[in-house]
Structure formats: C-alpha cells, structure tokens
Design an enzyme around this catalytic site. Structure first.
Site, PDB file in Angstrom:
ATOM      1  N   TYR A  29     -22.420 -16.790  31.173  1.00  0.00           N
ATOM      2  CA  TYR A  29     -21.562 -15.743  31.108  1.00  0.00           C
ATOM      3  C   TYR A  29     -19.961 -16.093  32.352  1.00  0.00           C
ATOM      4  O   TYR A  29     -20.237 -17.403  32.827  1.00  0.00           O
ATOM      5  CB  TYR A  29     -21.957 -14.552  31.997  1.00  0.00           C
ATOM      6  CG  TYR A  29     -22.891 -14.414  32.687  1.00  0.00           C
ATOM      7  CD1 TYR A  29     -22.752 -14.729  34.150  1.00  0.00           C
ATOM      8  CD2 TYR A  29     -24.610 -15.550  32.769  1.00  0.00           C
ATOM      9  CE1 TYR A  29     -22.790 -14.684  35.446  1.00  0.00           C
ATOM     10  CE2 TYR A  29     -24.473 -15.278  34.691  1.00  0.00           C
ATOM     11  CZ  TYR A  29     -24.561 -14.625  35.285  1.00  0.00           C
ATOM     12  OH  TYR A  29     -25.149 -14.764  36.541  1.00  0.00           O
TER      13      TYR A  29
ATOM     14  N   GLY B 239     -15.659 -11.965  28.196  1.00  0.00           N
ATOM     15  CA  GLY B 239     -15.914 -10.671  28.254  1.00  0.00           C
ATOM     16  C   GLY B 239     -13.790  -9.893  28.328  1.00  0.00           C
ATOM     17  O   GLY B 239     -13.005 -10.658  28.656  1.00  0.00           O
TER      18      GLY B 239
ATOM     19  N   TYR C 221     -23.992  -1.963  32.499  1.00  0.00           N
ATOM     20  CA  TYR C 221     -23.228  -1.975  32.466  1.00  0.00           C
ATOM     21  C   TYR C 221     -22.496  -0.468  32.042  1.00  0.00           C
ATOM     22  O   TYR C 221     -22.563   0.150  31.011  1.00  0.00           O
ATOM     23  CB  TYR C 221     -23.078  -2.783  31.416  1.00  0.00           C
ATOM     24  CG  TYR C 221     -23.102  -4.610  30.863  1.00  0.00           C
ATOM     25  CD1 TYR C 221     -23.434  -4.163  32.696  1.00  0.00           C
ATOM     26  CD2 TYR C 221     -23.122  -5.036  30.254  1.00  0.00           C
ATOM     27  CE1 TYR C 221     -23.506  -6.028  32.611  1.00  0.00           C
ATOM     28  CE2 TYR C 221     -23.161  -6.190  30.114  1.00  0.00           C
ATOM     29  CZ  TYR C 221     -23.753  -7.261  32.279  1.00  0.00           C
ATOM     30  OH  TYR C 221     -23.865  -8.389  32.521  1.00  0.00           O
TER      31      TYR C 221
ATOM     32  N   SER D  49     -17.363 -16.666  31.197  1.00  0.00           N
ATOM     33  CA  SER D  49     -16.724 -17.981  30.724  1.00  0.00           C
ATOM     34  C   SER D  49     -15.326 -18.145  31.416  1.00  0.00           C
ATOM     35  O   SER D  49     -14.533 -19.285  31.375  1.00  0.00           O
ATOM     36  CB  SER D  49     -16.333 -18.267  29.300  1.00  0.00           C
ATOM     37  OG  SER D  49     -17.815 -17.602  28.739  1.00  0.00           O
TER      38      SER D  49
HETATM   39  P1  NAP Z   1     -15.712 -13.119  32.142  1.00  0.00           P
HETATM   40  O1  NAP Z   1     -15.295 -13.080  30.449  1.00  0.00           O
HETATM   41  O2  NAP Z   1     -15.247 -14.527  32.819  1.00  0.00           O
HETATM   42  O3  NAP Z   1     -13.886 -12.179  32.241  1.00  0.00           O
HETATM   43  C1  NAP Z   1     -13.582 -11.107  31.499  1.00  0.00           C
HETATM   44  C2  NAP Z   1     -12.361 -10.645  32.201  1.00  0.00           C
HETATM   45  O4  NAP Z   1     -11.393 -11.836  32.042  1.00  0.00           O
HETATM   46  C3  NAP Z   1     -11.843  -9.081  30.758  1.00  0.00           C
HETATM   47  O5  NAP Z   1     -12.255  -7.972  32.021  1.00  0.00           O
HETATM   48  C4  NAP Z   1     -10.429  -9.000  31.090  1.00  0.00           C
HETATM   49  O6  NAP Z   1     -10.275  -8.363  32.776  1.00  0.00           O
HETATM   50  C5  NAP Z   1     -10.365 -10.795  31.742  1.00  0.00           C
HETATM   51  N1  NAP Z   1      -9.702 -11.380  30.120  1.00  0.00           N
HETATM   52  C6  NAP Z   1     -10.194 -11.981  29.565  1.00  0.00           C
HETATM   53  N2  NAP Z   1      -8.832 -11.971  28.226  1.00  0.00           N
HETATM   54  C7  NAP Z   1      -8.409 -11.652  28.501  1.00  0.00           C
HETATM   55  C8  NAP Z   1      -6.824 -11.539  28.173  1.00  0.00           C
HETATM   56  N3  NAP Z   1      -6.561 -13.022  27.463  1.00  0.00           N
HETATM   57  N4  NAP Z   1      -5.564 -12.018  29.330  1.00  0.00           N
HETATM   58  C9  NAP Z   1      -5.626 -11.221  30.608  1.00  0.00           C
HETATM   59  N5  NAP Z   1      -6.622 -11.388  30.546  1.00  0.00           N
HETATM   60  C10 NAP Z   1      -8.454 -11.297  30.340  1.00  0.00           C
HETATM   61  O7  NAP Z   1     -16.090 -12.683  33.497  1.00  0.00           O
HETATM   62  P2  NAP Z   1     -17.369 -11.435  33.470  1.00  0.00           P
HETATM   63  O8  NAP Z   1     -17.376 -10.380  32.185  1.00  0.00           O
HETATM   64  O9  NAP Z   1     -17.745 -11.298  33.693  1.00  0.00           O
HETATM   65  O10 NAP Z   1     -18.246 -12.155  31.867  1.00  0.00           O
HETATM   66  C11 NAP Z   1     -18.365 -11.864  30.612  1.00  0.00           C
HETATM   67  C12 NAP Z   1     -19.905 -11.212  29.467  1.00  0.00           C
HETATM   68  O11 NAP Z   1     -21.069 -12.375  30.274  1.00  0.00           O
HETATM   69  C13 NAP Z   1     -20.023  -9.552  30.750  1.00  0.00           C
HETATM   70  O12 NAP Z   1     -19.150  -9.213  29.825  1.00  0.00           O
HETATM   71  C14 NAP Z   1     -21.143  -9.994  30.692  1.00  0.00           C
HETATM   72  O13 NAP Z   1     -21.762  -9.568  29.008  1.00  0.00           O
HETATM   73  C15 NAP Z   1     -22.022 -11.025  30.844  1.00  0.00           C
HETATM   74  N6  NAP Z   1     -22.201 -11.570  32.217  1.00  0.00           N
HETATM   75  C16 NAP Z   1     -24.144 -11.415  32.645  1.00  0.00           C
HETATM   76  C17 NAP Z   1     -24.096 -11.889  33.913  1.00  0.00           C
HETATM   77  C18 NAP Z   1     -25.813 -11.816  33.836  1.00  0.00           C
HETATM   78  O14 NAP Z   1     -26.256 -11.480  34.844  1.00  0.00           O
HETATM   79  N7  NAP Z   1     -26.515 -11.944  32.772  1.00  0.00           N
HETATM   80  C19 NAP Z   1     -23.345 -11.477  34.504  1.00  0.00           C
HETATM   81  C20 NAP Z   1     -21.548 -11.605  34.763  1.00  0.00           C
HETATM   82  C21 NAP Z   1     -21.634 -11.559  33.158  1.00  0.00           C
HETATM   83  P3  NAP Z   1      -9.481  -7.088  32.608  1.00  0.00           P
HETATM   84  O15 NAP Z   1     -10.346  -5.946  32.390  1.00  0.00           O
HETATM   85  O16 NAP Z   1      -9.121  -7.009  34.716  1.00  0.00           O
HETATM   86  O17 NAP Z   1      -8.695  -7.331  31.877  1.00  0.00           O
END
Ligand code: NAP
Length: 336
Positions: free
Chosen positions: A205, A283, A57, A207
């Site tokens: 992940y 995230g 990251y 979510s």
């Molecule tokens: P997520 O949690 O589904 O979405 C994160 C994004 O949603 C944020 O960056 C933001 O976008 C938006 N968001 C969050 N809260 C919000 C709100 N209140 N209002 C508006 N937009 C909002 O996606 P993710 O980051 O992919 O998944 C979560 C975590 O899981 C990652 O950060 C990582 O630590 C982990 N992960 C692991 C893997 C793996 O292969 N093991 C893969 C993916 C993710 P903006 O930043 O554009 O505002």
C-alpha cells in the site's frame, strides 16, 4: 496489464490495484462522488481488476461508490476482485478505533456486502490488529465467513509476524497488506520474508507515499482542511518535507536520464518489479491520475540503477520514518 494468482486460492487478478482511501474523502479533505465513479471506471478501462477499500474510508462512502461504479461498469462481478477490510469501528464523533470482536466482524461484513452491492467479498482483511481481542476469536470469525463462502480469502494488514503466527493457529492467511514504496521499506526486514515463506500474497500500500512520489507535489501544494498529509503525516512536515522533496527531484532526474521516464513511473515500476508475488495498490481519485499507467510496462529497472536509487535514498533521507502515524487507537486508548 500483468496478472497474478493469489497464493493458496484460485483468485486471479491484476497486479496493479486501485486504492480508494482518498475516494472515501475522510482524512483526505472530502470526496467528489462523480470523479470517484469516473476514476473507478477509468481503472477498469486500463485493465485494473482489483479494487482495495475499507468501511473506514469515509465511513462506508468508498465502498458505496465502488458498489455504484460496479453496477454501471458493464462488467460481470466475477471479473473484478474486491478487497475490503474489517477491524475498525467508529463512534458518533467519527473517531476510529480497533475492534476485531466476533460480534463486530459479523455485523461489519453484512454492511460491506450491502455497500458494495454484492453477495461475496474476494479478499477480506483485518485492517489493524486489535490486541484487546484474542487473535483466535478474530481468526475464528474470519474462518467462519471463509467456510461459508462470504469471503474467498483472508488477509491481515499491519500485523507483526508474531501476531500472524497466533492467528494462523485458527485460520489460514492468504494475503497481507504492508506499506511498501521507495520511501517506506521496513516490511523488507520481516514481513516480506514471512509472506514468501508461508505462501502469502502481499499487497503493497501507499505505492506513491500518498502522492509524494507523484512528482506533482511542491512546497506550494495546498492540502485541504482534514487532509491527513497537512496535519499528521510526518513526511509532509518540515524539516522532513524538504528532504523528501529534494530526493523526489533527484529520483526524477535519474528516471529521465536512464529511461526517459518520470519519478512516478520509476516509483511504480520499482514497486511492480519487487521480487515475489505481490500486488501494488495505487491510490487515485481523478481519472487522469491513472493516465501514467501506460508508461509502466515498457521498461524495467536494472540492478545497477536499483543500487543507485538506494544510494540516493541513503544519502538524502537523514531521518527516515514509517507509517506509524496511520495507526488508530484501540478502545482503551480512545476512552482511557
Ligand atoms: P498512494 O497510492 O501512495 O497515493 C495516493 C495519492 O497520490 C492520490 O490520492 C493522489 O493524491 C496522488 N496521486 C496518485 N496518482 C497521481 C498522479 N498521477 N499525479 C499526481 N498525484 C497522484 O497512497 P494511498 O492511497 O495511501 O495507498 C494506496 C491504497 O492502499 C489506499 O488507497 C488503500 O486502498 C490502501 N491502503 C491500505 C492501508 C492499510 O492499512 N491496509 C493503509 C494505507 C493505504 P490526491 O488525491 O491528493 O490528488
């Protein structure tokens, strides 16, 4: 904040974890360091005690920012659960590739400890399976770190059940990471039952499906250059994008009618109340993105509504697709 104890360990932490992929900036159009540190502090203020990160990251950036935020947070190290990863290397062009060789893992863990300014990692995951390296070698490297006390638990991310069976011959598995949200549910077929049957805690992940389920994304949302959603993530490309947007609106209406909530609250509540012992990763890279957290704890989704949600998803998403786009190449695929 609900607490959870990771199975086969004495690690107790919050059921909701902060994800820091976007905070690293790479694949998310850049990082704002001050906002990132404030976001991590806001997560702590709201009771989050688990942070998930990875060297990939931002090529160490997210880990460094966590290290910085931890120093200024005024919490003891033992109050926070740090979940980070190994198994992804990169070249001078910034291209990621899978590498779970023992030599890489031993170097990688030292770099993560330096970045995070700590002397142990709570949960250490292999981020993607490296099929060019025997799984026994990878497992032995992780087991060595586990026995040495540098890591308190071993996790695997994006592995199949067959790959996990081989890994477990040489090391325990305490946790797995899988994509799991209203729109991405393939882990229900094999991975979640496998975790349940083998005393493994699951980290969900994406979510919010990378923001799609926040309810804030529209046809006019501008994703910066380098944002994975702009170029690569198939749910954000037409014609799928329109399908998903319509479904988000329908889910938002249902959340309003039944619970006086919005789609983000519905999506996270759905995630948090999945059966079994799980952690949901949310995230965020701006502190106010975590404000909706207060609205997650005063309702639950009843069985009839769960059926109605499934019916909406079945009817509205005509060509469901998973997170295959995230998979990095192995060394052979990268270099031919
Ligand atoms: P997520 O949690 O589904 O979405 C994160 C994004 O949603 C944020 O960056 C933001 O976008 C938006 N968001 C969050 N809260 C919000 C709100 N209140 N209002 C508006 N937009 C909002 O996606 P993710 O980051 O992919 O998944 C979560 C975590 O899981 C990652 O950060 C990582 O630590 C982990 N992960 C692991 C893997 C793996 O292969 N093991 C893969 C993916 C993710 P903006 O930043 O554009 O505002």
């Amino acid at each position: 904040m609900e607490k959870i104890k990771l199975k086969q360990t004495n690690i107790e932490t919050s059921k909701l974890g902060l994800g820091t992929w976007a905070i690293g900036g790479f694949q998310w159009g850049g990082s704002d360091e001050q906002e990132a540190v404030k976001t991590i502090h806001a997560a702590f203020d709201k009771g989050i005690r688990l942070i998930d990160t990875a060297p990939s990251y931002g090529f160490g950036k997210a880990e460094e920012l966590i290290g910085k935020a931890l120093q200024s947070a005024g919490l003891n190290r033992s109050e926070i659960t740090i979940s980070t990863k190994t198994g992804l290397n990169w070249n001078e062009k910034g291209e990621l590739f899978r590498d779970s060789t023992k030599s890489f893992i031993h170097k990688d863990v030292e770099r993560s400890l330096r970045n995070l300014k700590t002397d142990y990692i709570d949960v250490y995951h292999v981020q993607w399976p490296d099929t060019l390296t025997p799984f026994h070698h990878t497992a032995e490297a992780l087991n060595y770190l586990y026995k040495e006390g540098k890591i308190r638990a071993i996790g695997l991310s994006n592995f199949t059940t067959e790959q996990m069976d081989i890994f477990r011959e040489a090391a325990p598995i305490h946790a797995i990471q899988v994509p799991h949200n209203l729109f991405e549910r393939s882990s229900e077929d094999e991975l979640l039952p496998y975790a349940e049957n083998n005393e493994i805690t699951t980290f969900f992940y994406s979510s919010l499906t990378r923001g799609l389920l926040s309810g804030q994304i529209t046809e006019n949302t501008h994703f910066p250059e380098g944002d994975v959603r702009r170029a690569t993530d198939p749910k954000f490309q037409q014609p799928r994008f329109e399908q998903y947007m319509k479904t988000v609106n329908e889910l938002n209406d249902l959340a309003q009618d039944r619970f006086q909530k919005n789609v983000l609250e519905l999506a996270l509540r759905w995630n948090l109340q999945q059966p079994g012992e799980n952690i949901s990763l949310w995230g965020a890279r701006h502190p106010d993105q975590l404000s909706p957290m207060d609205g997650l704890w005063d309702f639950s989704i009843d069985d009839d509504t769960i059926k109605d949600i499934d019916e909406i998803l079945m009817r509205s998403i005509h060509s469901p697709i998973g997170t295959e786009f995230m998979a990095p190449p192995n060394k052979q695929e990268l270099y031919g």
